[in-house]
Design an enzyme around this catalytic site. Structure first.
Site, short mmCIF file in Angstrom:
data_model
loop_
_atom_site.label_atom_id
_atom_site.label_comp_id
_atom_site.label_asym_id
_atom_site.label_seq_id
_atom_site.Cartn_x
_atom_site.Cartn_y
_atom_site.Cartn_z
N HIS A 333 0.80 -1.23 0.00
CA HIS A 333 0.00 0.00 0.00
C HIS A 333 0.83 1.28 0.00
CE1 HIS A 333 -4.21 -1.27 0.42
NE2 HIS A 333 -3.73 -2.31 1.06
N LYS A 509 -8.26 14.04 4.15
CA LYS A 509 -7.43 12.83 4.15
C LYS A 509 -6.52 12.89 5.37
CE LYS A 509 -5.99 13.95 0.07
NZ LYS A 509 -6.22 12.68 -0.60
N ARG A 510 -5.79 11.83 5.60
CA ARG A 510 -4.83 11.80 6.70
C ARG A 510 -3.82 12.93 6.54
NH1 ARG A 510 -0.07 8.63 7.05
NH2 ARG A 510 -0.63 7.68 5.05
N LYS A 515 1.06 14.37 1.72
CA LYS A 515 -0.28 14.72 1.22
C LYS A 515 -0.33 16.21 0.83
CE LYS A 515 -2.15 10.69 2.73
NZ LYS A 515 -2.80 9.66 1.91
N THR A 617 -8.26 6.65 -2.27
CA THR A 617 -9.65 6.26 -2.52
C THR A 617 -10.58 7.44 -2.29
OG1 THR A 617 -9.79 5.36 -0.27
CG2 THR A 617 -9.36 3.81 -2.06
N LYS A 621 -14.16 8.61 -4.34
CA LYS A 621 -15.45 8.97 -3.72
C LYS A 621 -15.88 10.36 -4.18
CE LYS A 621 -13.85 6.41 0.30
NZ LYS A 621 -13.12 6.56 1.57
#
Length: 780
Positions: A333, A509-510, A515, A617, A621
């Protein structure tokens, strides 16, 4: 199967009286949830039992994961059963608004995409009638609750998600297993959670293990009034499954992590072997019966543990090794080096010495076959290498990610075992991520393509030929309604007023440096300055919405949260930009909050540097709910752009190849010096434009001069800044033509079929697990 809603209502009323001595119209939301959940469990029990018996007869797959981010279960379970409207109406007739159950806590047994993907996979497998069961840990405290203090800093609170009970699980004491460590023996007690299929009678199972002491109380110590020692065994056992990802910065913290991972591995394998030996017997054929998917390396100790258990039952090491290799498969992952787990062997030996012995045997076997490869190096076990070696298949989770695995992370392994490597691009379940959270859009789409599209997302392609002014206006109307609903929630929870006529630009998101929430924040400051000095004109009013949690010990990530909250305070209190700009960082972002935010988003920020995000993901969405993607060519963004068209999204930034070429000579300070706009926004970390502190000053230094553990601007914020800002402002301008922008959004929806987890799970079933659908009727 038709479920009896009247009976569920009667049982709910009886359980409220029996367990809580109350009636429906006077019960608390927690009491209602407890009674309703138990009533539904009673209603589905026969069907659930029949499907457990059915799965015992066929080849099955098992999903081993440290995380399952299930979210709030009551609405999704009722929705998948097809009885949510009936139960809502039945409650209303008794004077109860079912929406009061929005107060119920999420089952937050996961940290982000890894755990939410596991939940989507279980939903898709059962909805596709595939025999897949999940195994994990039942943490007493899930991912922490997040609050911001007056300084904008994250504060963590314990998430006691079972405080008011857990009606969606059955405790199965008769299947308790014993786990032996070097320094203690504990019991792993299983709790079974039903996974309810949509559009099928099928019900699957997620079995979660909770650690308990063999003897909870040392009565001699208690009588001696040594109360701490009397409960020592109980506390030490329960510590293992007390908290998701305990802090492992100390020796004891690392030992606790190892114990968690071993419990997932050993308890689950003992359970599977128990059923196998009952029904089949010959352990040499175990791989013909079971396929086990390792969701990243957290459960990788399952490999030596299965070998240990098989050898304990009479197989030789070589026989057990071959069975293990035919049984396991490994999903990677991440390409982040710090997330590719490795464990010091002396540390492991202090917890599970037999596992270390077997890892040494596996490493010796590998080196006898392929001297250039290794599992053990510098007295550490590299769990990803172990997972590649003792697996039938290895897969990445997006096309670009899999290519990076083959060409970089596992290049040497791919050179020897190319047939093992596959790509399985992630997906999301359209039931929760459209049907449940966006019923208004679901209704619009059903009118175009029929009611079955939530089980056949590819059918949304039919929309392409039906897009006209009327459909665009209907879509825009739904989007406005979802923004209005979200604005009300944010006003209630955060005290920030948002105008639903604004663009809702979302990054949820995290929180991690890669990120690049910091890039977004710097961009917002550039827009703020541009609006103030007039250099940015004709700007479409925009609300920038953030949601993220930082790991408790991740100081730099927590500094980014604090900086964004300070930007929000500056901008939201400046009357000069009140009609153009708002910023809000929502507290305690979780699955349930996402169900409100994602349908309301106009722009989806997916801005990690190319080559770092394995898949993502959240991007799927948001696409499915009609947001355009403002993103780099990273992870599944690449495939989103391929499917929906770059002209209907806003790609920007360096490619993987360009970043790799720049890596050796990139000087962020040169960009900072040469570009006054970039210099102005980076300086806000330290110049007093917003309140500053030592951690923000450290962020400033990291961007320009680096740190001892990595180079300056390690994630290329400044290198991508100009391209990012151009794409962001272009999207802002395009939004003025609401119909043209709405058409882009509808085309994203129409082309989102690839990103259903139903497609992903069918590919796993066919290409990796070799399992087939099975139903009670025998139809496939």
């Amino acid at each position: 199967m038709k479920y009896d809603c009247d009976r569920i209502l009667q049982w709910t009323q009886a359980l409220l009286k029996y367990n809580h001595d109350t009636k429906m119209d006077s019960a608390t939301p927690q009491q209602l949830h407890d009674a309703l959940g138990q009533a539904v469990m009673m209603e589905i029990n026969d069907c659930w039992t029949q499907h457990r018996q059915l799965r015992a007869q066929s080849r099955k797959a098992f999903y081993f994961s440290a995380e399952y981010l299930m979210g709030r279960l009551v609405f999704s379970n009722l929705y998948n059963l097809g009885i949510l409207p009936q139960i809502r109406d039945a409650f209303a007739k008794k004077g109860v608004d079912l929406s009061c159950l929005e107060e119920i806590e999420d089952a937050a047994l996961g940290n982000g995409g890894l755990g939410r993907l596991a939940a989507c996979f279980l939903d898709s497998a059962v909805s596709c009638d595939l025999p897949l069961s999940g195994y994990g840990l039942r943490y007493k405290f899930g991912l922490f609750k997040q609050r911001f203090d007056d300084n904008g800093s994250q504060r963590e609170l314990a998430d006691d998600w079972t405080h008011y009970g857990d009606p969606w699980s059955y405790r199965r004491d008769n299947h308790t297993t014993t786990i032996e460590f070097a320094d203690q023996t504990v019991l792993a007690v299983p709790y079974d959670m039903p996974i309810i299929g949509y559009g099928t009678d099928n019900i699957g199972t997620l079995r979660l293990w909770q650690c308990e002491a063999v003897e909870e109380l040392d009565f001699d110590a208690f009588n001696a009034q040594d109360y701490a020692r009397a409960l020592d065994a109980k506390n030490r056992a329960e510590d293992i499954t007390r908290v998701l990802y305990p802090n492992d910065s100390t020796y004891e913290g690392k030992r606790l992590r190892i114990k968690q991972q071993y419990v997932i591995s050993s308890a689950s394998l003992q359970d599977i072997l128990r059923v196998y030996q009952r029904d089949h017997g010959d352990l040499k054929k175990f791989g013909e019966f079971a396929s086990i998917q390792l969701n990243d390396t957290h459960p990788a100790m399952s490999i030596p543990e299965l070998i240990r258990l098989l050898m304990k039952n009479g197989l030789s090491f070589e026989e057990a090794f071959e069975v293990a290799r035919s049984t396991f498969n490994y999903t990677n992952h991440t390409v982040m080096g710090e997330a590719l787990e490795k464990w010091d062997l002396n540390l492991m030996a202090s917890v599970v010495p037999e596992i270390v012995d077997i890892i040494r045997k596996i490493d010796a076997r590998l080196k006898s076959e392929h001297p250039g490869l290794f599992i053990i190096r510098d007295n550490s076990a590299h769990m990803a290498n172990l997972s590649v070696y003792v697996s039938s298949y290895v897969n990445g989770v997006a096309q670009i990610h899999t290519e990076i695995l083959k060409n970089d992370v596992f290049r040497d392994w791919y050179g020897i075992f190319p047939e093992r490597f596959q790509n399985k691009t992630n997906g999301v379940t359209p039931r929760r991520w459209m049907g449940l959270c966006n019923p208004e859009l679901t209704e619009v789409l059903e009118a175009q393509v029929g009611k079955d599209f939530l089980k056949d997302l590819d059918s949304l392609r039919e929309i392409e030929n039906k897009i006209d002014r009327r459909l665009i206006d209907r879509f825009n109307g739904v989007k406005y309604l979802k923004k209005l609903q979200l604005a009300e929630i944010i006003e209630q929870r955060e005290g920030v007023d948002l105008d639903p006529n604004f663009i809702f630009d979302v990054q949820v998101k995290r929180l991690h440096e890669y990120k690049r929430q910091l890039l977004n924040a710097l961009s917002i400051m550039d827009i703020y300055f541009g609006l103030k000095d007039g250099s940015i004109r004709d700007f479409t009013p925009t609300a920038f919405i953030f949601g993220a949690k930082s790991a408790p010990g991740y100081r730099r990530a927590k500094a980014i949260i604090r900086y964004i909250n300070r930007i929000a305070k500056l901008i939201n209190n400046d009357p000069d930009v009140a009609d153009k700009l708002r910023v809000v960082f929502v507290q305690n972002y979780n699955c349930s909050y996402a169900e409100h935010i994602i349908p309301a988003a106009d722009i989806s920020e997916q801005i990690s540097p190319a080559g770092t995000e394995a898949s993502g993901t959240g991007n799927m969405k948001l696409m499915l709910n009609g947001a355009v993607t403002l993103g780099t060519r990273d992870g599944a963004n690449v495939e989103i752009f391929q499917q929906a068209g770059e002209e209907n999204n806003y790609p920007f930034g360096m490619t993987v190849e360009e970043i790799n070429a720049a890596r050796g000579n990139y000087q962020s300070r040169g960009i900072y010096t040469a570009n006054p706009r970039i210099r102005r926004v980076v300086n806000t970390l330290v110049d007093g434009t917003v309140e500053t502190d030592d951690e923000q000053r450290e962020l400033f230094t990291a961007l320009l001069d680096g740190a001892s553990w990595h180079s300056p601007d390690h994630y290329f914020h400044l290198l991508d800044f100009a391209s990012y800002q151009e794409a962001k402002l272009r999207a802002n301008r395009d939004y003025r033509d609401r119909r043209a922008f709405g058409q882009k959004c509808l085309l994203n929806i129409a082309r989102a079929g690839k990103f259903s987890s139903d497609r992903t799970i069918r590919q796993y079933a066919a290409d990796i697990w070799h399992i087939k659908p099975a139903t009670l009727s025998g139809e496939e």
